[in-house]
Write an enzyme that holds these catalytic residues in place. Structure first.
Site, mmCIF file in Angstrom:
data_model
loop_
_atom_site.group_PDB
_atom_site.id
_atom_site.type_symbol
_atom_site.label_atom_id
_atom_site.label_comp_id
_atom_site.label_asym_id
_atom_site.label_seq_id
_atom_site.Cartn_x
_atom_site.Cartn_y
_atom_site.Cartn_z
ATOM 1 N N LYS A 1 0.803 -1.215 0.000
ATOM 2 C CA LYS A 1 0.000 0.000 0.000
ATOM 3 C C LYS A 1 0.838 1.267 0.000
ATOM 4 C CE LYS A 1 -4.328 -1.624 2.098
ATOM 5 N NZ LYS A 1 -4.130 -3.060 1.959
ATOM 6 N N GLU B 1 -2.978 7.031 8.050
ATOM 7 C CA GLU B 1 -3.844 7.800 7.160
ATOM 8 C C GLU B 1 -4.803 8.668 7.965
ATOM 9 O OE1 GLU B 1 -6.214 5.333 4.702
ATOM 10 O OE2 GLU B 1 -4.671 5.030 3.193
ATOM 11 N N HIS C 1 -15.202 -4.350 7.511
ATOM 12 C CA HIS C 1 -14.415 -4.078 6.303
ATOM 13 C C HIS C 1 -14.652 -5.102 5.197
ATOM 14 C CE1 HIS C 1 -12.371 -1.044 8.672
ATOM 15 N NE2 HIS C 1 -12.078 -1.951 9.569
ATOM 16 N N ARG D 1 -6.995 -7.684 -10.230
ATOM 17 C CA ARG D 1 -7.723 -8.912 -10.591
ATOM 18 C C ARG D 1 -9.177 -8.546 -10.845
ATOM 19 N NH1 ARG D 1 -10.596 -9.229 -5.983
ATOM 20 N NH2 ARG D 1 -9.574 -8.737 -4.004
#
Length: 642
Positions: free
Chosen positions: A116, A200, A234, A296
Site C-alpha cells: 500500500k 492515514e 471491512h 484482478r
C-alpha cells in the site's frame, strides 16, 4: 484465441469463468482438492485435475501443480479468478516461464500495487489524489506517533501488506496511539509476515467507491464506478452501480484518475481502483482519495456488467489472447442500476461467524442473475470461503433495482445451514439505504435493528404443519362416516413447541393452534390460509420443514412412528440418529417418563432434533451432557429394564 484454458480456482468464480469461456467455444480445465471432488465447477468443466488435500496450501495454492496440470491437459492459458494465486507475482512469473499465458496483469504491475505505501507513492506521482498520511520507511513508534499527531486525529493505522481489515486500527485520540500501534503491528506480522504500517487521515463519513478499469498493457478505459460502502468489519455485503448521488463531474474526475493509475503501471486486463470518499457534504470532485488497486477481477464485477452490457471475463480472454481493447471510452455508457448481495453461510447474531452444513434446499427465483458455485445437496466446507451465491438484480432506476433485489432475496430458499439471508433482506428495507444515504459505518450503527427478529406467526406455524402433514390436493377428501378426518402433530421451532390439529373442512382444511383455528385451502399447488397466500414451506429432511419468505424458519417434526427406531432396541436406550451437538437434556436419573416425552435436543446440520422416549419407564442413566459432541448411534439416555 486459445482453445483450452485452465481455471486456477474453485467455487463461484470458477463456474463464472467456465460459463463465459465455454460460450466462446473454449475448452475448460478445472482443478480441485479432495473436498471439491464433486463440486459444481468440476462438473461444469471439460476436464478436471486433482491437486491435493482440502487445505488451500495443499491444493489451490500449489502453483507448481497447477502449471503442471495446465501443461498436461494442453491448456495455453491460466485464469486465476480471485483470491488464492490471483495477485501472486511469483506465480505469474512461473506461468510465463512455462510458456503459458497468465490471464491478468503482468507480475510487474501486481508488484507495483502489492504494498500500500509504495502504491500510494506511485499513484501520487501519477497525479492520483492521495489521502493525507505517512507512508515512509521509518517504523519507529515515536516517529509514527509524531506523524499521526501532525496529520490530526482521528487516524487509521493500516498494515502496508494488509487486506480484509487485518492490521487496521482506528485511533481517535493521541493517548491511544501507542497501544493501537502495537496491536496493529502484531496482527499484521501474524497475517502477512510484515509488521510495517502506514498512517492515514480517517474520513469520518466515508464511502467506499471503486472504479472498474480495463487495460491492454498500454491504454486503459474505465467502466464507471461501484459503491461498496455497505460493509461489516471491512467486508462488502451489498454493492451497487452506479454510486447513488454521483455527479457527472465527479464521475469524470474519478474515472480519469483510475485510468491514470492503470496506465501508470502498464496495466493489462481487468482491475479495480478503490477510493475512499468523503460523503459528509455530498459527492464532489475534491473529496475522493486513492486507497488501493486490486489487480484482478472483483467479486462484485457483475453489477458493472449489468449496467454496461460488457462481459468482463470475455474481455479478459480476448485481451490475454493478444487483442486490443474491445472498445473506446466514448463507446461505454451506463444503462440503469444494479445491485449485488452476497449470500453467505454465516451466523449473523453470533458476529457473522462462518457456518457449514449440507444444503438440503437451495432454490432461487426467476428474474435475478445468480452466480453460485454450489447446488442443492452440496456441502459448505469449513476449508473455504462460505459464499453460497451472489444475487444480482438490474432495473431502469435504483428504486426498481432495489425492489427487485428485495423480491429476489425473499424468493430465495436455503436450508441446511444458517445464512445471512434475512440480514440481507433487512438491509434492502433499511430507510437510509433505500434513500441512498450510506457510508461504511451504517451496518455497525444499526446492527441491532438489522438483526432484530419478529415473533413466529400462526401463519408460519400452520404452513410448517401443513408441509409436515402434506395432505396434497386430494388426500382425505373422500367419504367419512361420522366426523372429519383429523391429524394431530407437533412442530418445534427453537425452544418453542406447537401442538397442531389438521382436519378436513368441506373443500378445504382447518388448522387448529390452541384456541385459534385457521382455514386453509389448496389453489394451483399452493396453500392459502385465511384468504392469504401462505409462505412456501418445504420438507427439507425426514423430520424437518423450512418455511421461506422474508424470514426463513426451520422447524423439526417429532415423528411418533420413528421413536422406537431412534430409541434403539426395546426403546430402552435413546441413540443419536446422526452426528451432532447435545444442546439440552431434560431429565435426570430416577425420573419417571411417559412414552413420547421429550428427553433431549440434538443439534445437527444447524437444526435442532428432539429425541423422545420410546416407552414409559424410569431413567436409569444419563450418558451424555449438554455441550457434548456425539457421533451417530451414540447412546445418550438409558431407561431401566422393564
Amino acid at each position: 484465441m486459445f482453445d483450452t484454458i485452465l481455471i486456477a480456482n474453485r467455487g463461484e468464480i470458477a463456474c463464472r469463468v467456465i460459463k463465459t469461456a465455454q460460450s466462446m467455444g473454449l475448452r475448460c480445465v478445472a482443478v480441485y482438492s479432495d473436498a471439491d471432488a464433486k463440486a459444481a465447477h468440476v462438473a461444469m468443466a471439460d476436464r478436471a485435475v486433482h491437486l491435493g488435500g482440502p487445505r488451500p496450501a495443499d491444493s489451490y495454492l500449489r502453483g507448481d501443480a497447477i502449471i503442471e496440470a495446465a501443461l498436461a491437459t494442453g491448456a495455453q492459458a491460466i485464469h486465476p479468478g480471485y483470491g488464492f494465486l490471483s495477485e501472486n507475482p511469483d506465480f505469474v512469473d512461473a506461468v510465463e516461464a512455462a510458456g503459458l499465458v497468465f490471464i491478468g496483469p503482468s507480475a510487474k504491475a501486481i508488484r507495483a500495487m502489492g504494498l500500500k505505501d509504495a502504491a500510494k507513492a506511485l499513484m501520487e506521482k501519477a497525479g492520483v489524489p492521495i489521502v493525507p498520511g505517512y507512508m515512509g520507511d521509518n517504523q519507529d513508534p515515536a516517529h509514527l506517533q509524531a506523524q499521526a499527531d501532525a496529520i490530526g486525529y482521528p487516524v487509521l493505522i493500516k498494515a502496508v501488506a494488509g487486506g480484509g481489515g487485518k492490521g487496521m486500527r482506528l485511533v481517535e485520540h493521541a493517548r491511544d496511539f501507542a497501544d493501537a500501534l502495537t496491536s496493529a503491528q502484531g496482527e499484521a506480522s501474524t497475517a502477512f509476515g510484515n509488521s510495517a504500517v502506514l498512517i492515514e487521515k480517517y474520513i469520518e463519513q466515508p464511502r467506499h467507491i471503486e472504479v472498474q478499469v480495463f487495460g491492454d498493457g498500454t491504454k486503459a478505459v474505465h467502466l464507471f464506478e461501484r459503491d461498496c460502502s455497505l460493509q461489516r468489519r471491512h467486508q462488502k455485503v451489498i454493492e451497487e452501480a452506479p454510486a447513488p448521488g454521483m455527479t457527472d463531474e465527479m464521475r469524470a474526475a474519478m474515472g480519469q484518475a483510475a485510468v491514470r493509475a492503470a496506465e501508470a503501471i502498464g496495466y493489462k486486463g481487468a482491475g479495480t481502483v478503490e477510493f475512499i470518499v468523503d460523503g459528509s457534504q455530498g459527492l464532489r470532485p475534491d473529496g475522493f482519495w486513492f486507497m488501493e488497486m486490486n489487480t484482478r477481477l472483483q467479486v462484485e464485477h457483475p453489477v458493472t456488467e449489468a449496467i454496461t452490457g460488457v462481459d468482463l471475463v470475455e474481455w479478459q480472454l480476448r485481451v490475454a489472447a493478444g487483442e486490443s481493447l474491445p472498445c473506446a471510452q466514448e463507446d461505454l455508457t451506463i444503462s440503469g442500476h444494479a445491485f449485488e448481495a452476497r449470500l453467505y453461510a454465516e451466523d449473523v447474531p453470533a458476529g457473522f461467524l462462518p457456518a457449514t452444513g449440507t444444503l438440503s434446499r437451495l432454490a432461487f427465483p426467476e428474474g435475478a442473475r445468480i452466480d453460485s458455485g454450489v447446488r442443492e445437496g452440496d456441502t459448505i466446507s469449513p476449508w473455504y470461503d462460505p459464499m453460497i451465491a451472489k444475487v444480482i438484480t438490474h432495473g431502469p432506476t435504483r428504486a426498481v433495482a432495489l425492489a427487485r433485489l428485495g423480491a429476489a432475496l425473499t424468493g430465495t430458499q436455503v436450508a441446511g445451514s444458517v445464512t445471512n439471508l434475512e440480514f440481507l433482506g433487512a438491509l434492502t428495507r433499511h430507510t437510509g439505504f433505500r434513500a441512498g444515504e450510506i457510508d461504511t459505518g451504517l451496518i455497525a450503527r444499526d446492527i441491532d435493528a438489522l438483526t432484530a427478529t419478529e415473533p413466529v406467526t400462526s401463519l408460519q406455524v400452520a404452513s410448517a404443519a401443513l408441509a409436515a402433514f402434506d395432505p396434497g390436493d386430494e388426500a382425505l377428501a373422500g367419504f367419512t362416516l361420522w366426523a372429519p378426518l383429523t391429524q394431530a402433530l407437533e412442530v418445534v421451532q427453537g425452544d418453542d413447541r406447537y401442538a397442531v390439529r389438521i382436519s378436513r373442512a368441506g373443500a378445504g382444511w382447518q388448522v387448529a393452534l390452541g384456541d385459534e383455528t385457521l382455514q386453509a385451502e389448496r389453489r394451483a399447488g399452493a396453500w392459502w390460509i385465511n384468504g392469504a397466500r401462505a409462505p412456501e414451506a418445504v420438507r427439507t429432511g425426514r423430520d424437518s420443514v423450512s418455511v421461506f419468505g422474508a424470514r426463513t424458519l426451520h422447524f423439526t417434526i417429532p415423528d411418533p412412528l420413528s421413536v422406537a427406531e431412534v430409541a434403539g432396541a426395546g426403546a430402552g436406550v435413546v441413540l443419536a440418529p446422526m452426528p451432532g451437538l447435545v444442546k439440552a437434556v431434560f431429565v435426570s436419573a430416577g425420573d419417571m417418563v411417559e412414552k413420547g416425552a421429550r428427553l433431549a435436543i440434538l443439534e445437527a446440520m444447524k437444526m435442532e432434533h428432539t429425541l423422545s422416549a420410546g416407552r414409559d419407564g424410569t431413567v436409569a442413566e444419563i450418558l451424555a451432557q449438554a455441550g457434548d459432541q456425539v457421533e451417530a448411534g451414540a447412546a445418550l439416555i438409558a431407561l431401566e429394564d422393564e
